[in-house]
Write an enzyme that holds these catalytic residues in place. Structure first.
Site, PDB file in Angstrom:
ATOM      1  N   GLY A  65      34.911  26.315  26.269  1.00 59.14           N
ATOM      2  CA  GLY A  65      34.816  25.254  25.273  1.00 59.14           C
ATOM      3  C   GLY A  65      34.787  23.829  25.795  1.00 59.14           C
ATOM      4  N   GLU A 120      40.951  20.503  27.570  1.00 63.05           N
ATOM      5  CA  GLU A 120      40.772  21.474  26.483  1.00 63.05           C
ATOM      6  C   GLU A 120      39.770  20.931  25.484  1.00 63.05           C
ATOM      7  OE1 GLU A 120      41.241  24.236  24.923  1.00 63.05           O
ATOM      8  OE2 GLU A 120      43.345  24.665  24.509  1.00 63.05           O
ATOM      9  N   ASP A 121      39.002  21.793  24.858  1.00 63.76           N
ATOM     10  CA  ASP A 121      38.158  21.320  23.754  1.00 63.76           C
ATOM     11  C   ASP A 121      39.003  20.999  22.526  1.00 63.76           C
ATOM     12  OD1 ASP A 121      38.831  24.001  23.339  1.00 63.76           O
ATOM     13  OD2 ASP A 121      36.813  24.641  22.801  1.00 63.76           O
ATOM     14  N   ASP A 124      44.649  24.142  18.826  1.00 65.14           N
ATOM     15  CA  ASP A 124      44.743  24.761  17.499  1.00 65.14           C
ATOM     16  C   ASP A 124      46.154  25.329  17.327  1.00 65.14           C
ATOM     17  OD1 ASP A 124      44.111  25.911  15.058  1.00 65.14           O
ATOM     18  OD2 ASP A 124      42.954  27.547  15.895  1.00 65.14           O
ATOM     19  N   LYS A 152      44.296  19.647  16.220  1.00 66.14           N
ATOM     20  CA  LYS A 152      44.449  19.961  14.788  1.00 66.14           C
ATOM     21  C   LYS A 152      45.846  19.641  14.265  1.00 66.14           C
ATOM     22  CE  LYS A 152      40.845  23.486  14.174  1.00 66.14           C
ATOM     23  NZ  LYS A 152      40.551  24.927  13.945  1.00 66.14           N
ATOM     24  N   PHE A 173      37.135  25.087  10.605  1.00 66.19           N
ATOM     25  CA  PHE A 173      36.623  25.646  11.857  1.00 66.19           C
ATOM     26  C   PHE A 173      35.462  24.782  12.314  1.00 66.19           C
ATOM     27  CE2 PHE A 173      34.691  28.473  14.892  1.00 66.19           C
ATOM     28  CZ  PHE A 173      35.816  28.962  15.539  1.00 66.19           C
ATOM     29  N   ASP A 180      32.388  26.826  19.932  1.00 66.89           N
ATOM     30  CA  ASP A 180      31.496  27.878  19.444  1.00 66.89           C
ATOM     31  C   ASP A 180      32.052  28.576  18.228  1.00 66.89           C
ATOM     32  OD1 ASP A 180      33.629  29.243  20.961  1.00 66.89           O
ATOM     33  OD2 ASP A 180      32.461  31.054  20.524  1.00 66.89           O
ATOM     34  N   ARG A 186      27.383  25.988  20.634  1.00 65.69           N
ATOM     35  CA  ARG A 186      28.028  25.181  21.679  1.00 65.69           C
ATOM     36  C   ARG A 186      27.181  23.978  22.069  1.00 65.69           C
ATOM     37  NH1 ARG A 186      32.522  27.847  23.805  1.00 65.69           N
ATOM     38  NH2 ARG A 186      32.382  30.108  23.967  1.00 65.69           N
TER      39      ARG A 186
HETATM   40  P1  IMP Z   1      44.773  27.888  20.430  1.00 57.16           P
HETATM   41  O1  IMP Z   1      45.229  28.787  21.543  1.00 57.16           O
HETATM   42  O2  IMP Z   1      44.964  28.498  19.073  1.00 57.16           O
HETATM   43  O3  IMP Z   1      45.344  26.476  20.520  1.00 57.16           O
HETATM   44  O4  IMP Z   1      43.213  27.771  20.498  1.00 57.16           O
HETATM   45  C1  IMP Z   1      42.619  27.316  21.624  1.00 57.16           C
HETATM   46  C2  IMP Z   1      41.165  27.721  21.726  1.00 57.16           C
HETATM   47  O5  IMP Z   1      40.664  28.328  20.532  1.00 57.16           O
HETATM   48  C3  IMP Z   1      40.352  26.494  21.940  1.00 57.16           C
HETATM   49  O6  IMP Z   1      40.264  26.194  23.306  1.00 57.16           O
HETATM   50  C4  IMP Z   1      39.023  26.896  21.345  1.00 57.16           C
HETATM   51  O7  IMP Z   1      38.224  27.538  22.309  1.00 57.16           O
HETATM   52  C5  IMP Z   1      39.380  27.854  20.252  1.00 57.16           C
HETATM   53  N1  IMP Z   1      39.371  27.169  18.946  1.00 57.16           N
HETATM   54  C6  IMP Z   1      40.421  26.749  18.221  1.00 57.16           C
HETATM   55  N2  IMP Z   1      40.040  26.147  17.086  1.00 57.16           N
HETATM   56  C7  IMP Z   1      38.688  26.181  17.084  1.00 57.16           C
HETATM   57  C8  IMP Z   1      37.683  25.698  16.170  1.00 57.16           C
HETATM   58  O8  IMP Z   1      37.928  25.082  15.117  1.00 57.16           O
HETATM   59  N3  IMP Z   1      36.383  25.939  16.537  1.00 57.16           N
HETATM   60  C9  IMP Z   1      36.038  26.584  17.688  1.00 57.16           C
HETATM   61  N4  IMP Z   1      36.947  27.033  18.570  1.00 57.16           N
HETATM   62  C10 IMP Z   1      38.262  26.840  18.267  1.00 57.16           C
HETATM   63 MG    MG Z   2      36.069  29.468  21.777  1.00 53.66          MG
END
Ligand code: IMP
Ligand code: MG
Length: 194
Positions: A65, A120-121, A124, A152, A173, A180, A186
């Site tokens: 990402g 990080e992208d 979440d 977020k 999302f 993606d 992407r």
């Molecule tokens: P986390 O572990 O829940 O914080 O999520 C981290 C990863 O989930 C990010 O690095 C993204 O690759 C993916 N992700 C979380 N939210 C989104 C979204 O809204 N769109 C796309 N990818 C997401």
């Molecule tokens: Mg992803």
């Protein structure tokens, strides 16, 4: 997409957008290409100013990402640095985190004694960051900072709050600029909701 498609200019016309999505409708552009560019420049300058001249800085991108964000960001960091990547996976093909973070590639670059900037992208649930931060801390870095394009602000118990955040994101999302949905979207030059 509606009238907001203009926010993606100057990189994409409506026809260009249709070609890239295969005609699938996005809901709206949340962060346009120009806004992202301006913010990424600022973040590069902030990171440049944060470290001392002799600090050994390693920019560690979380794939996939962060690939577009990181490549733009490092071009605005005006100091010596190294780049490596980590591959972790938590989402599969869905739109909610599975909470099960797999480390698929470990950086070859040494971590010990270095100043790590984890890129990080989007933050979440925070599962990915929590898991990676612990793994990296056990390798004795001089420091670890987190730089996220999007946040977020729904994560509970983040072990590391990002020092640099591009934008506070809605809980929709989001896709584009590296993010993606099941590997699609992407390559969009802006961030949109689906
Ligand atoms: P986390 O572990 O829940 O914080 O999520 C981290 C990863 O989930 C990010 O690095 C993204 O690759 C993916 N992700 C979380 N939210 C989104 C979204 O809204 N769109 C796309 N990818 C997401
Ligand atoms: Mg992803």
């Amino acid at each position: 997409m509606n009238e907001h498609a203009r926010d993606g200019a100057p990189y994409l016309t409506a026809e260009g957008l249709m070609a890239r999505t295969g005609g699938r409708e996005l809901q709206r552009v949340v962060f346009g290409a120009e806004a992202i560019d301006a913010r990424v420049r600022e973040m590069g300058a902030e990171i440049t100013g944060h470290y001392g001249p002799d600090d050994d800085v390693l920019i560690l991108g979380l794939l996939k990402g962060s690939f577009i964000f990181l490549s733009d960001l490092v071009r605005h960091i005006a100091r010596p640095l190294h780049v490596d990547f980590i591959v972790a996976s938590s989402y599969g093909a869905g739109t909610t985190s599975t909470g099960d973070v797999k480390l698929l590639y470990d950086p070859t670059a040494p971590i010990e004694g270095r100043h790590i900037v984890l890129v990080e992208d989007i933050v979440d649930s925070g599962n990915t960051i929590n898991r990676l931060t612990r793994a990296l801390e056990s390798r004795g870095p001089a420091s670890i900072e987190l730089c996220a394009l999007l946040h977020k602000h729904i994560a509970e118990g983040l072990v590391l709050e990002p020092r640099w955040v591009g934008f506070d994101a809605p809980t929709d999302f989001l896709v584009g600029y590296g993010l993606d949905h099941a590997e699609d979207f992407r390559h969009l030059p802006f961030v949109a909701s689906i």
